[in-house]
Scaffold this motif. Structure first.
Motif, PDB file in Angstrom:
ATOM      1  N   ILE A 111      45.310  34.760  37.742  1.00  0.00           N
ATOM      2  CA  ILE A 111      45.501  33.811  36.658  1.00  0.00           C
ATOM      3  C   ILE A 111      46.287  34.503  35.546  1.00  0.00           C
ATOM      4  O   ILE A 111      45.941  35.608  35.124  1.00  0.00           O
ATOM      5  CB  ILE A 111      44.146  33.302  36.112  1.00  0.00           C
ATOM      6  CG1 ILE A 111      43.467  32.403  37.160  1.00  0.00           C
ATOM      7  CG2 ILE A 111      44.345  32.535  34.810  1.00  0.00           C
ATOM      8  CD1 ILE A 111      42.114  31.867  36.737  1.00  0.00           C
ATOM      9  N   LEU A 117      43.163  23.912  42.169  1.00  0.00           N
ATOM     10  CA  LEU A 117      43.106  24.496  40.833  1.00  0.00           C
ATOM     11  C   LEU A 117      44.491  24.560  40.192  1.00  0.00           C
ATOM     12  O   LEU A 117      44.658  24.256  39.008  1.00  0.00           O
ATOM     13  CB  LEU A 117      42.501  25.901  40.900  1.00  0.00           C
ATOM     14  CG  LEU A 117      40.998  25.988  41.191  1.00  0.00           C
ATOM     15  CD1 LEU A 117      40.590  27.435  41.423  1.00  0.00           C
ATOM     16  CD2 LEU A 117      40.198  25.386  40.040  1.00  0.00           C
ATOM     17  N   GLU A 149      37.506  30.424  40.300  1.00  0.00           N
ATOM     18  CA  GLU A 149      37.966  30.643  38.927  1.00  0.00           C
ATOM     19  C   GLU A 149      37.280  31.864  38.319  1.00  0.00           C
ATOM     20  O   GLU A 149      37.939  32.690  37.665  1.00  0.00           O
ATOM     21  CB  GLU A 149      37.636  29.421  38.063  1.00  0.00           C
ATOM     22  CG  GLU A 149      38.591  28.261  38.235  1.00  0.00           C
ATOM     23  CD  GLU A 149      38.205  27.100  37.329  1.00  0.00           C
ATOM     24  OE1 GLU A 149      39.114  26.498  36.724  1.00  0.00           O
ATOM     25  OE2 GLU A 149      37.001  26.792  37.239  1.00  0.00           O
ATOM     26  N   TYR A 197      45.584  22.869  36.696  1.00  0.00           N
ATOM     27  CA  TYR A 197      46.120  23.620  35.558  1.00  0.00           C
ATOM     28  C   TYR A 197      47.502  23.105  35.152  1.00  0.00           C
ATOM     29  O   TYR A 197      47.855  23.117  33.981  1.00  0.00           O
ATOM     30  CB  TYR A 197      46.225  25.113  35.896  1.00  0.00           C
ATOM     31  CG  TYR A 197      44.911  25.779  36.222  1.00  0.00           C
ATOM     32  CD1 TYR A 197      43.692  25.209  35.875  1.00  0.00           C
ATOM     33  CD2 TYR A 197      44.882  27.005  36.887  1.00  0.00           C
ATOM     34  CE1 TYR A 197      42.489  25.817  36.181  1.00  0.00           C
ATOM     35  CE2 TYR A 197      43.688  27.629  37.198  1.00  0.00           C
ATOM     36  CZ  TYR A 197      42.494  27.030  36.847  1.00  0.00           C
ATOM     37  OH  TYR A 197      41.296  27.636  37.147  1.00  0.00           O
TER      38      TYR A 197
END
Length: 223
Positions: A70, A44, A11, A48
């Motif tokens: 992202i 991830l 991230e 999300y």
């Protein structure tokens, strides 16, 4: 089950990158194998996207250009657009207009070259022009790998022009001892002369007429 530290590391990288990062690049930088990276990204992405027990996030991971980035979630396009365009009714500052003129006449051009021509830092102004959609990144300079900038179709629309060739002749604005023919060369000193004493602070507002072609609807910059 992927370790939380691995998820957080991926991230952290994806949050700061300005281009897609491949699974191989992530694996190398984080000391992981590619399969673990792919599994972590899948985890991830699911996190999300949300589920019955967890809310959907306002951002998402997308696979683009052979890598991962992202992005703000497409569902909230109008919200993001409203935020980015808020306050655009304010006039462009004198510094922004000067920088925009340099880019328009010398595009594609890098940030260091713009700064050299203007004689001041242009970082904040570049961000403003990018935010307004008047300029866009246009590749990298071969010799330095510095990002290049060029004007956008929105710039043409705002200026009331069909093509960049419709820009007004800059000769009347050159100092009397400047050689107009040099404008197309790589000699930044010519445009430095054009810029002259135009070192107005970024906060000093200016009207679009400062760089408008005769008859151009530059008031649209102030809408």
């Amino acid at each position: 089950m992927i370790d939380d530290e691995i998820l957080a590391g991926i991230e952290a990288v994806l949050m700061i990158t300005d281009s897609a990062v491949s699974a191989e690049e992530l694996a190398t930088s984080l000391g992981l194998d590619v399969d673990t990276v792919v599994e972590a990204i899948t985890t991830l992405k699911a996190d999300y996207d949300g589920d019955a027990d967890h809310r959907q996030r306002g951002f998402e991971i997308r696979h683009v250009a052979g890598g991962f980035r992202i992005f703000s979630r497409g569902d909230y396009h109008e919200v993001v657009k409203g935020f980015l365009t808020a306050g655009q009714s304010a006039k462009l500052s004198q510094a922004a207009l000067e920088t925009l003129a340099v880019i328009a006449y010398r595009q594609p051009i890098s940030r260091p070259r713009i700064a050299a021509i203007r004689g001041v830092s242009v970082d904040g102004v570049i961000r403003t022009l990018l935010l307004r959609g008047l300029i866009v990144e246009a590749g990298k300079e071969a010799s330095t790998s510095a990002l290049l900038y060029a004007t956008t179709p929105q710039f043409l629309d705002t200026m009331g022009m069909n093509a960049i060739d419709d820009l007004p002749d800059i000769a009347p604005y050159l100092p009397e001892d400047a050689d107009v023919a040099e404008l197309g060369s790589d000699d930044d000193e010519v445009l430095a002369e054009i810029d002259g004493d135009l070192d107005a602070d970024d906060d000093m507002p200016a009207t679009g007429a400062d760089i408008a072609a005769p008859g151009a609807e530059m008031s649209r910059l102030d809408d």
